[in-house]
Design an enzyme around this catalytic site. Structure first.
Site, PDB file in Angstrom:
ATOM      1  N   LYS A  81      -7.547  -2.395  29.071  1.00 39.31           N
ATOM      2  CA  LYS A  81      -6.785  -1.511  29.951  1.00 39.31           C
ATOM      3  C   LYS A  81      -5.365  -2.061  30.009  1.00 39.31           C
ATOM      4  O   LYS A  81      -5.152  -3.263  29.760  1.00 39.31           O
ATOM      5  CB  LYS A  81      -7.411  -1.528  31.355  1.00 39.31           C
ATOM      6  CG  LYS A  81      -7.151  -0.301  32.175  1.00 39.31           C
ATOM      7  CD  LYS A  81      -8.214   0.776  31.985  1.00 39.31           C
ATOM      8  CE  LYS A  81      -7.886   2.018  32.785  1.00 39.31           C
ATOM      9  NZ  LYS A  81      -8.895   3.058  32.673  1.00 39.31           N
ATOM     10  N   GLY A 181     -13.537  17.244  45.804  1.00 40.27           N
ATOM     11  CA  GLY A 181     -12.484  17.151  44.793  1.00 40.27           C
ATOM     12  C   GLY A 181     -12.658  18.227  43.742  1.00 40.27           C
ATOM     13  O   GLY A 181     -13.603  18.183  42.950  1.00 40.27           O
ATOM     14  N   GLY A 183     -10.348  19.181  41.387  1.00 39.45           N
ATOM     15  CA  GLY A 183      -9.280  19.056  40.387  1.00 39.45           C
ATOM     16  C   GLY A 183      -9.837  19.425  39.021  1.00 39.45           C
ATOM     17  O   GLY A 183     -10.674  20.325  38.911  1.00 39.45           O
ATOM     18  N   VAL A 185     -11.917  17.880  36.730  1.00 38.60           N
ATOM     19  CA  VAL A 185     -13.361  17.734  36.478  1.00 38.60           C
ATOM     20  C   VAL A 185     -14.163  18.629  37.428  1.00 38.60           C
ATOM     21  O   VAL A 185     -15.089  19.335  37.003  1.00 38.60           O
ATOM     22  CB  VAL A 185     -13.810  16.259  36.633  1.00 38.60           C
ATOM     23  CG1 VAL A 185     -15.308  16.129  36.391  1.00 38.60           C
ATOM     24  CG2 VAL A 185     -13.061  15.347  35.674  1.00 38.60           C
ATOM     25  N   TYR A 187     -13.384  21.364  38.844  1.00 41.56           N
ATOM     26  CA  TYR A 187     -13.251  22.781  38.482  1.00 41.56           C
ATOM     27  C   TYR A 187     -14.171  23.131  37.310  1.00 41.56           C
ATOM     28  O   TYR A 187     -14.929  24.101  37.361  1.00 41.56           O
ATOM     29  CB  TYR A 187     -11.789  23.083  38.122  1.00 41.56           C
ATOM     30  CG  TYR A 187     -11.540  24.524  37.762  1.00 41.56           C
ATOM     31  CD1 TYR A 187     -11.375  25.495  38.756  1.00 41.56           C
ATOM     32  CD2 TYR A 187     -11.475  24.927  36.435  1.00 41.56           C
ATOM     33  CE1 TYR A 187     -11.148  26.827  38.429  1.00 41.56           C
ATOM     34  CE2 TYR A 187     -11.250  26.252  36.097  1.00 41.56           C
ATOM     35  CZ  TYR A 187     -11.089  27.197  37.097  1.00 41.56           C
ATOM     36  OH  TYR A 187     -10.869  28.516  36.763  1.00 41.56           O
TER      37      TYR A 187
END
Ligand code: NAD
Length: 357
Positions: A81, A181, A183, A185, A187
């Site tokens: 990362k 949530g 957003g 994903v 949706y």
């Protein structure tokens, strides 16, 4: 100095690279946790960290998580990362992103970057100008595009595995699913749930996102408190981490928790135990949301959506194995996932070592 080495050693990271380029203003850290299974792939986060120590702790934690995610997803990838210490609203520029790309390139493919919080697909294009070791490029540019579509598919498939194991139900029709949530994903998940005939409840702090899901999929809007206390077959956290904690566990009345958000449990051991005691099945977040990683990983061999979807469908079997292992060993599903991820790495290292002799 000693403290930095101690911090790095605690989680057994292979390499940590500090990137400093005064001419572009870049201050970044790349953490490579493990390359035992392959090159370390993981997104780059841009965030205005309070100090360098916070940035280091975050990149170490996130890169270790990627090792587990890639391993359990059966990918030939390690965990890495990167974090750029900057405010994405104010500090982002072409030179800053290209400078980061140069540092990524200097690692010769040992670390492969991608999009994360504070970064966009467009930003990846600047990084791509300096290195080929980047994924999450637009479909039009030969990349894999928005990973949320396959993350949501994996989530839906993972829900089916959990329903089979926990309730011996093969069909989601008529079942109640609550999503926190709505957003990207959340949706796309609604779309699958509507097709499957589920009753969908949901909440989002953003009214537009809530209205969009209500209009497009017949979602029933509720408040956050209602969502956390109503009778549900599945509660799906798709917004924030640490949402599963002693307070919420007290009110939750669902059979299964299956969501895309990362680090849903505030404290892994404590909250896993509380959930077990309450009889709620927890589907480990980093397994059920691994569809996005499978999608970007596919880019490395030349993106093939059919192949990526096939891999994502495999999340069903990966989860079944975790559930069976958890039952057989009388441990939480999260601990089971961690054990199996660690086992794949250690078996591979032993096997590889034999062939290297
Ligand atoms: P997103 O930013 O598109 O959506 C998150 C939504 O949560 C937004 O609509 C936001 O308004 C809402 N939200 C924020 N705070 C909230 C709160 N307190 N209560 C209710 N809603 C709230 O993100 P996404 O891409 O849909 O990802 C959702 C989660 O899944 C994130 O935690 C992300 O890290 C994780 N995840 C995403 C992917 C992916 O492919 N997108 C892959 C793995 C994990």
């Amino acid at each position: 100095m000693t403290k930095v080495f101690e911090t790095i050693s605690e989680r057994k990271h292979e390499q940590v690279v500090y990137c400093n380029d005064p001419s572009s203003g870049l201050k970044a850290i790349i953490a490579i946790h493990s390359t035992a299974l392959g090159p370390a792939l993981g997104g780059c986060r841009m965030y205005p960290y309070k100090n360098e120590e916070d940035a280091l702790v975050d990149v170490l934690r996130l890169s270790r998580g990627m090792t587990y995610k890639a391993s359990i997803a059966n990918l030939n990838l390690g965990g890495g990362k990167a974090v750029i210490i900057a405010d994405p609203e104010k500090d982002k520029s072409e030179v800053l992103l290209r400078s980061f790309g140069k540092f990524v390139d200097s690692l010769n493919g040992k670390y492969i970057t991608a999009e994360d919080v504070g970064m966009s697909v467009h930003d990846m294009e600047y990084i791509r100008m300096e290195t080929k070791h980047v994924t999450g490029i637009k479909r039009a540019m030969g990349g894999s595009g928005d990973p949320s579509i396959l993350t949501a598919l994996g989530l839906y498939i993972g829900m089916q595995a959990a329903l089979k194991k926990k309730l011996n139900i093969l069909n989601i029709k008529g079942l109640k699913v609550g999503i926190q949530g709505l957003g990207k994903v959340g949706y796309y998940l609604c779309n699958h749930l509507k097709d499957g005939g589920a009753e969908i409840y949901g909440y989002d702090v953003d009214k537009d996102k809530l209205n969009r899901a209500t209009e497009d999929f017949g979602l029933i809007p509720v408040s956050n408190d209602e969502l956390l206390s109503m009778d549900l077959d599945i509660f799906s956290p798709c917004a924030l981490g640490a949402i599963v904690n002693p307070n919420s566990i007290k009110t939750l009345k669902c059979s299964i928790i299956a969501g895309a958000a990362n680090n849903q449990l505030e404290k892994e051991t404590r909250d896993s135990k509380l959930l077990l005691k309450k009889g709620i099945m927890y589907v480990p977040d980093y397994v059920i949301n691994s569809g996005g990683l499978m999608n970007v990983a596919n880019e490395l061999q030349g993106y093939n959506q059919e192949k990526a979807r096939y891999q994502v469908e495999g999340i069903y079997h990966i989860l079944m194995r975790i559930f069976d292992y958890a039952i057989a060993n009388d441990i939480s599903t999260l601990k089971a996932a961690n054990h199996l991820a660690e086992r794949r790495i250690s078996e591979f290292v032993k096997w590889n070592h034999k062939w290297m002799k």
